[in-house]
Every structure is written in C-alpha cells, then in structure tokens.
Design a protein around this motif. Sequence first.
Motif, PDB file in Angstrom:
ATOM      1  N   ALA A 148      12.839  45.378  45.459  1.00  0.00           N
ATOM      2  CA  ALA A 148      11.427  45.726  45.614  1.00  0.00           C
ATOM      3  C   ALA A 148      11.080  45.922  47.084  1.00  0.00           C
ATOM      4  O   ALA A 148      10.428  46.901  47.458  1.00  0.00           O
ATOM      5  N   HIS A 149      11.550  44.998  47.929  1.00  0.00           N
ATOM      6  CA  HIS A 149      11.233  45.103  49.361  1.00  0.00           C
ATOM      7  C   HIS A 149      11.863  46.342  49.974  1.00  0.00           C
ATOM      8  O   HIS A 149      11.248  47.020  50.802  1.00  0.00           O
ATOM      9  N   ILE A 184       7.006  48.673  46.082  1.00  0.00           N
ATOM     10  CA  ILE A 184       7.252  47.276  45.730  1.00  0.00           C
ATOM     11  C   ILE A 184       7.000  47.034  44.249  1.00  0.00           C
ATOM     12  O   ILE A 184       7.720  46.295  43.592  1.00  0.00           O
ATOM     13  N   LEU A 185       5.972  47.681  43.709  1.00  0.00           N
ATOM     14  CA  LEU A 185       5.598  47.387  42.324  1.00  0.00           C
ATOM     15  C   LEU A 185       6.304  48.281  41.315  1.00  0.00           C
ATOM     16  O   LEU A 185       6.428  47.926  40.158  1.00  0.00           O
ATOM     17  N   SER A 186       6.740  49.454  41.768  1.00  0.00           N
ATOM     18  CA  SER A 186       7.375  50.312  40.776  1.00  0.00           C
ATOM     19  C   SER A 186       8.776  50.741  41.178  1.00  0.00           C
ATOM     20  O   SER A 186       9.383  51.557  40.516  1.00  0.00           O
ATOM     21  N   TYR A 187       9.272  50.153  42.262  1.00  0.00           N
ATOM     22  CA  TYR A 187      10.659  50.329  42.691  1.00  0.00           C
ATOM     23  C   TYR A 187      10.990  51.705  43.239  1.00  0.00           C
ATOM     24  O   TYR A 187      11.975  51.847  43.937  1.00  0.00           O
ATOM     25  N   LEU A 210      -1.051  49.159  39.264  1.00  0.00           N
ATOM     26  CA  LEU A 210       0.387  49.423  39.219  1.00  0.00           C
ATOM     27  C   LEU A 210       1.159  48.331  38.486  1.00  0.00           C
ATOM     28  O   LEU A 210       2.373  48.356  38.443  1.00  0.00           O
ATOM     29  N   ARG A 254       5.732  39.331  46.043  1.00  0.00           N
ATOM     30  CA  ARG A 254       6.262  40.344  46.969  1.00  0.00           C
ATOM     31  C   ARG A 254       5.284  40.443  48.120  1.00  0.00           C
ATOM     32  O   ARG A 254       4.106  40.719  47.906  1.00  0.00           O
ATOM     33  N   ILE A 269       3.591  41.863  51.538  1.00  0.00           N
ATOM     34  CA  ILE A 269       3.361  43.037  52.382  1.00  0.00           C
ATOM     35  C   ILE A 269       2.702  42.566  53.668  1.00  0.00           C
ATOM     36  O   ILE A 269       1.700  41.856  53.639  1.00  0.00           O
ATOM     37  N   PRO A 271       9.790  33.044  42.914  1.00  0.00           N
ATOM     38  CA  PRO A 271      10.231  34.337  43.452  1.00  0.00           C
ATOM     39  C   PRO A 271       9.342  35.503  43.030  1.00  0.00           C
ATOM     40  O   PRO A 271       9.620  36.632  43.373  1.00  0.00           O
ATOM     41  N   LYS A 284      14.012  40.979  43.820  1.00  0.00           N
ATOM     42  CA  LYS A 284      13.002  40.915  44.871  1.00  0.00           C
ATOM     43  C   LYS A 284      13.436  41.757  46.077  1.00  0.00           C
ATOM     44  O   LYS A 284      12.619  42.470  46.667  1.00  0.00           O
ATOM     45  N   MET A 301       9.661  50.052  33.870  1.00  0.00           N
ATOM     46  CA  MET A 301       8.612  49.120  34.277  1.00  0.00           C
ATOM     47  C   MET A 301       7.932  48.486  33.077  1.00  0.00           C
ATOM     48  O   MET A 301       7.990  47.286  32.849  1.00  0.00           O
ATOM     49  N   LYS A 307       3.984  39.097  37.979  1.00  0.00           N
ATOM     50  CA  LYS A 307       4.359  39.876  39.152  1.00  0.00           C
ATOM     51  C   LYS A 307       3.197  39.812  40.138  1.00  0.00           C
ATOM     52  O   LYS A 307       2.076  40.157  39.785  1.00  0.00           O
ATOM     53  N   GLU A 309       4.010  51.534  50.387  1.00  0.00           N
ATOM     54  CA  GLU A 309       4.809  50.311  50.334  1.00  0.00           C
ATOM     55  C   GLU A 309       4.469  49.535  49.063  1.00  0.00           C
ATOM     56  O   GLU A 309       5.337  49.030  48.365  1.00  0.00           O
ATOM     57  N   LEU A 310       3.176  49.498  48.767  1.00  0.00           N
ATOM     58  CA  LEU A 310       2.704  48.815  47.569  1.00  0.00           C
ATOM     59  C   LEU A 310       3.295  49.454  46.317  1.00  0.00           C
ATOM     60  O   LEU A 310       3.809  48.767  45.425  1.00  0.00           O
ATOM     61  N   GLU A 311       3.261  50.777  46.278  1.00  0.00           N
ATOM     62  CA  GLU A 311       3.811  51.460  45.111  1.00  0.00           C
ATOM     63  C   GLU A 311       5.299  51.194  44.987  1.00  0.00           C
ATOM     64  O   GLU A 311       5.814  50.941  43.896  1.00  0.00           O
TER      65      GLU A 311
END
Lengths: 666, 172
Positions: free
Chosen positions: A123-124, A662-665, B66, B45, B47, B42, A120, B1, B16, A658-660
């Motif tokens: 991701a952040h 977070i979701l794809s690292y 995504l 995520r 934002i 957990p 997590k 992924m 997720k 940020e979204l990308e």
Amino acid sequence: MIKGDKNLRIGVYVCHCGTNIAGTVDVEKLRQFAETLPGVVLARHYKYMCSDPGQELLKQDIMEHGLNRVVVAACTPSLHEETFRRAAEQAGMNRFLVQIANIREQVAWVTDDAETALDKAKAHVAGAVRRVALHQPLERQFVPILPRALVVGGGIAGIQAALTLADAGKEVILVEREPSIGGHMAMFDKTFPTLDCAACILTPKMTAVKNHPNIRLLTYSEVINVEGSVGNYRVQIRRRPRYIKEDLCIGCMQCVEACVFTRARFPNPFDRGLGMRKPVYIPFAQAVPPVPLIDPEACLRLKQGKCKETCVVACGDRGAIDFEQQVIVEEYQVGVIIVATGYQIFDPSVIGYYGYGKLPNVYTALEVERLLNAGGPTSGKVLLRDGRVPKRVAIVHCVGSRDKKYHAYCSRVCCMYALKLAHLLKEKTGAEVYNCYIDIRTPGKGFEEFYNRVQEEGVHFIRGKVADVSPVPTGPGENGSSGLIITVEDTLLGEVRKIPVDMVVLAVALEPQADADNVRRMFGISCSTEGFFLEKHPKLAPVNTASDGVFLAGACQGPKDIPDTVAQADAAAAKALALIDAGQIELEPNTAWIDEEMCSGCKTCIPLCPFNAISRDEERQIAVIDEALCKGCGTCVAACPSGAAKQKLFGFEQIDEELEGILSYV
Amino acid sequence: MSENRVANLGSKFEPKLVAFMCNWCSYTASDLAGTARLHYAPNVRIIRVMCSGRVDPTFVLKAFALGADGVMIAGCHPGDCHYLEQNYKTMRRYALLRYTLAELGIEEDRLRLVWASAAEGPQLAEAINDFVERVRQLGPLRWSINWQEDGQREKAIEQIAHEHAEALEVPV
C-alpha cells in the motif's frame, strides 16, 4: 489509471536494511508487485540502499534506463530522504522527483505478521508511486543566515556556548533572567569528582563573558517574543530595571553599605533563603555584572516614595542610582538561537514524610551547597538552623527521581553530588554520614573511583528508601532537642532501621523550569514527556531541534552534569557556527502559491496564515502569497474553496493520488 | 478490493484505516513507535503532511469513498504546533467534519483526531490500537460498494451538475 507525465519512467527501490526490513517484509514479492504498477519501468531490491553501492545503483539506473521518477521503499524520510535526493541530483535528475515509502518504522518494525506487513508495504509503495508521478521539478530555495547568535540562559551552558561563538568572531547576545550570570553552578561549593572549587573554574569564564568585545550581556532580562525563522529571527527582550545604571556603576558597593537598612533582613534567593540581603544588594560577591540592584519590593524609596536615600548620597557624583528606571523592551535580529535555560530543583515539600519545610533541619542538597560554600550565608561553616554543628547526617537519594509518583526518570547527577556532599560534610564536620540509596549510579570518568574513596572515608551506605523522617520525641528532661529519626528499610540486611541524626539532606531531582513550557513554545521546540526540551534526534542530532537554527545546550534538554553540559554547549555552538559560516540554509520548497486564474478573491485564506504571508491584491482582487514568509504548512491550501491555493510537494493531486494508491493499490 | 472486503466479512473484520499525520509531531511519534518496536494494529496506513492543518476535508471524504473504514488525523498538541496555531484550525474542521459525516450517514466515530507529540510513540501506538478497536466495533463502512452498486454516485453528481447549471442559467 495513473495520472501525471505521459512518459513516466519510475524506478522503485526496495531496501532490505539488512534484516530490519527484509526480516519481516518479503522484499522480492514487494519488488514484483512494484514492477506491475503503472509507470514503473524498473524495480529492484538491495541490501542497503543508503550505502555507497546502493546509491551508485540508483544513479546508474537513472542514467542507463532514463528514469525520471524514483521511489525508495526504506526507512523514514527524516533519515535518508536527503541521501536519495542528492544521489538523484548527482545523476542529473531533479532532486524533488524522489519519494520515500516508509516501510521500516511504519511497517517492518511495528508488524508481527509477514503477510500483513507485505500488504501494508504494498500500500505504501503504491501510494508513493502514484504520488511521485505527479511530482514536478522544483528549484532549491536558500535563505541567508544573519551572523549573530542569541544565547538564552547564562548558566554554565550559555556561558560556554557564548564564549565559543564569540571567540570564533561571531556577535553574541547573551540573555540571563537573574541579575547575574553563573546559574546553578555559581551556587555550588565543589564539583565532583575532582573537587575543583566551582567558583574557581566558573568565575574566570563569567569575567571573560563580561569583557568579551563580541558578547552583549543582558542580565535581569527575558526573551518575551520570537518571530521570524532560521537566518533571521526577531527577538524581543524585556529588561527589568535594576534602578542602578550598569554603565555608571563601578561596583564599589558603597550604596549597599549606606542603605538605611543597617541589617540585611530580606531572604536572598541565591542563598536559597538561608542568607539575608538588603534592599540594595548584589546576589553574590563574584556576580557578573558586578553591579548591585535594588529590590522594588523591599526598598523604602521605591515602595513608599519616602526614604533618606543614603545610597544616593553614598554614590555621590557618579549618580548611578536611578529610581526612575522602567521596564524596557529591546528588539534584536539574530540568525541562530541557542537555548540553555537549565533546570530547577524538585520541591520536596510535596513528599510529606520527609518533613521538608516543616522540620527545620531537613535541607535540600542545594541549600547544603550554600552552607558549604565559603561565600555562602555561613561563610562555609556547616551549621544547623539552631547554630549547632551536625554530628550525624543522613543523605536521602532519589528524592523525586525514579519514583512514578513524581519523576520516573533518573536525574543522573544526584548520586554523584550526594557522594560529594557526603565527603565534604564529613571533611568539614567529622560527622557520621549515612547515604540511603536505591542504587548508586556512578558511570563517568573517575566517578566509581570517587565512590570507592568516599566508602573508604567511612561514609555509611544503606541500600533502601527512607520511609519517614520524624523529630525526636522530646520528653521531660530533654532540652527541646531538634534531633531527627529516619526510618529506612535496609534491604541488604533485610530489616527496618531507625537512625537518629541531626541533619537530613535530600538529594532532590532536577526538573524542567517552571516556565519551560512557555519558553519552548516561544522557540518552537517540542518537549519529552517529562517536559525537558526535545532534541531532533536522540542520537544523531542531540543539539538540534525541530526548528532549524534553534539549538539546545545543557540541562534544559535533560539532567546532566557540568562536563556533559559544557560538551553539549560547545556542540550547540559548533552547530550554530556551521550554520553561520555556511551563510545560508536550504529550505524545503513546500511553500504555497496562488493560481491567479482560479482565485476568486474570497479572502478565506488570509486570516488562516499566522505568518501574515497572504495578502490581497486589491487591484486584481486576488490573494497573493509571499513565499519568503510562507512556512509551508498548507492550511490555506486545505481551506481554499476554489482550489486556487496550491502547495509545492504537498499539492492536492499529490496527496489525493497517494491516498488512492494506498487504498486501492494501483 | 471489493472481494477482499467481502472475504474479510466472513472471518474477523479487519478495518482499513488511513491516518494523516503532521511531519513534526505525530509522524515523528509514529517513527518513534517503530524505533521502539512497539507492535500496533497493522490496519493503519499513514500519509505524511506537513501540518494537520493541511488535511483537506475532501481527503477524509475521499478516503471513506475509496473504502476506508476509519480516518485518523494526528497533529501536535494544542499550543505545540510547529506552525504556531494551525492545529486549532484542524480542530475546527474536525468538529465540522464529524457533523458532516453524521449528515451523510457515517458514524462520527469513524473519524478521530489525535494529538501526539514527537516523544509520544507509545501513546500514539495505543491511540491507533484503540481506534482500530472502535472501528472494528462499528463494522465495515462499505461506502464505496454501496455507491457503486446502484450507480447513485453518478446520478448524484449529474444531479448536482444539473442544479448548478440551472442556477447559473447556462444551458447544459
């Protein structure tokens, strides 16, 4: 792939926060991961990034390694975003090129497992890195603060705050809903634990408010609308008619004497209905302003249009009485606001087994305060409704407090005021006093000593909740006794006791005012689950609110006693002063703007803005945003069909990246 | 992924989730949940946006595209918006968005709107747990994989561009 500046030099700093973060998240692995992210030229972890050495490290790196973006993976941005922005600025970087990844409150503290926590956190951090790459240097924005304060509520909190501000030379507008300032404190007889007479310590302050050249006192008035924001609030205040001109009246009370009602026969709310008043009245002798008022519901002239108007005759040449007065709305501009709207007491009639409202000799503590008060309906004599002096009194603690059915919280002041009432009742009547409590809570200066004193005076203490209050069954031969029997389980003896008494006093909870919800919405304040106004931070910003320039004082924020209220009022005044004296306040530069090339003039955004910040330039047929009015919510930005509405710091690309991340690292 | 996701399918499915939270109420509530050490699922995520009204519906669709299995939008309670009334606009968009998602073949329940005041850390943590469970029941969305497998997305985009061009009578 990473968007943004081609010459990106991002530094990532992972804070251990002692063991707060490092205890759950493997900071070294997170650092290694950050190092692999595109654009990142440097990644470090450090024990306390917010410490001086931590900030120094950041500054050194910016200068030595030529960093042009910074990500700090640490606690929530609401705590240290400003710290790191300032540090970056000191190192010569634009302060808005810093992004925080919240890996403490939202990762380390809420996740059990180290592996998922690391996942997590990654991701952040990835989200923050991709976002910060698109940050642009921005200018800081400041707004000037009007050096005038509005204080809402004229209880001890509002009085104290107003006096402190006024003494510092600031203009204050003090608004009170009731005809007089003083609040609940003016109703009390003595104050715990010192037994100072409440009026003796309060009335000098009330008079000081009235005489202070910097205070404009608006009683019998309510704030009905608030517009604008920190530095320049426009408030509308509705002033109810007193039907007596404040500036002409000298407070001689001849009109009260002269009223055609020779006997006072309308319940006086200030005496909790135990005392009576005439249609023209002053709520209590020391009221400020010392000007009577006329109750339109009771006055014959105002109700029926017919009366001998003896009051007008008594007032004579002064001509202070004006039956034609109307409600008026006045508007004021102020820079800061202190909300001190206080509390109300819990209505115990909803708890059937205490019999309040049905059994005449069951009282709330506030009613007993009025009975004890020399200025009260019985001139300080403790008399039951049938005129007897009580010989045995039960005081029931925690009525409405610490009870999940009513209020789960402890009202904090009840134990002490119940002890005070026990002392005063015993002193004045010599009665046997039984205190039925769950726990006695006396944390405070001199409080425990006062408890000991009351115990030594022979007040009885029974540890247990009162389960029932019933009238004594009147049988033949008894003279219609209005005695009561309380049933209480004495948990220390382990048995149920039935105790005959003459009077039951309910130590009722303090709860938010009935209209607290409307009031807080008007001022943009959040509330806690109980409905008390929410401070910005429970420990570090106890008088600030989520709205800049709006501060809290007193029991509207939570139950508290007089010393705490006064301290908080001074704290709020100090905060307001700091703001006024600084002359300006910095705003987040997250306002919206229109890309004129892209705007098609469709007007979608215009009705979405509640601050009227968007208008249409008819000549160019495009929307225009007034950044001075924009508060930066971004609703118009989300709605713009052509992507012409943009927002600084929260732009489409920034959130999208940020979204990308977070979701794809990556 | 994609490998992660396939691996997940073998064991217990861990959805997720992305949550957009407003700065004033929900984000503060999530901080409060952290301060109180309320351990919640957990999978989410978070934002931060200034207001739930900032949540562009395309962010939600993008999140699904995504690989998110669920998206939460959290804001201040109705009437409590820091910006007066912008959460009402979120509410409207939410209704439309759910409808749109259904049209696209995505279960509506994969999008959830939550109101949490700055004092409601425990409530927010519970709402997150509840949402995670719901999405877990729904199973993986695999929208991104489905798109990529047969190149439908590219085709669809081309098609749209073509149609637009035709409509505007501009040669491609």
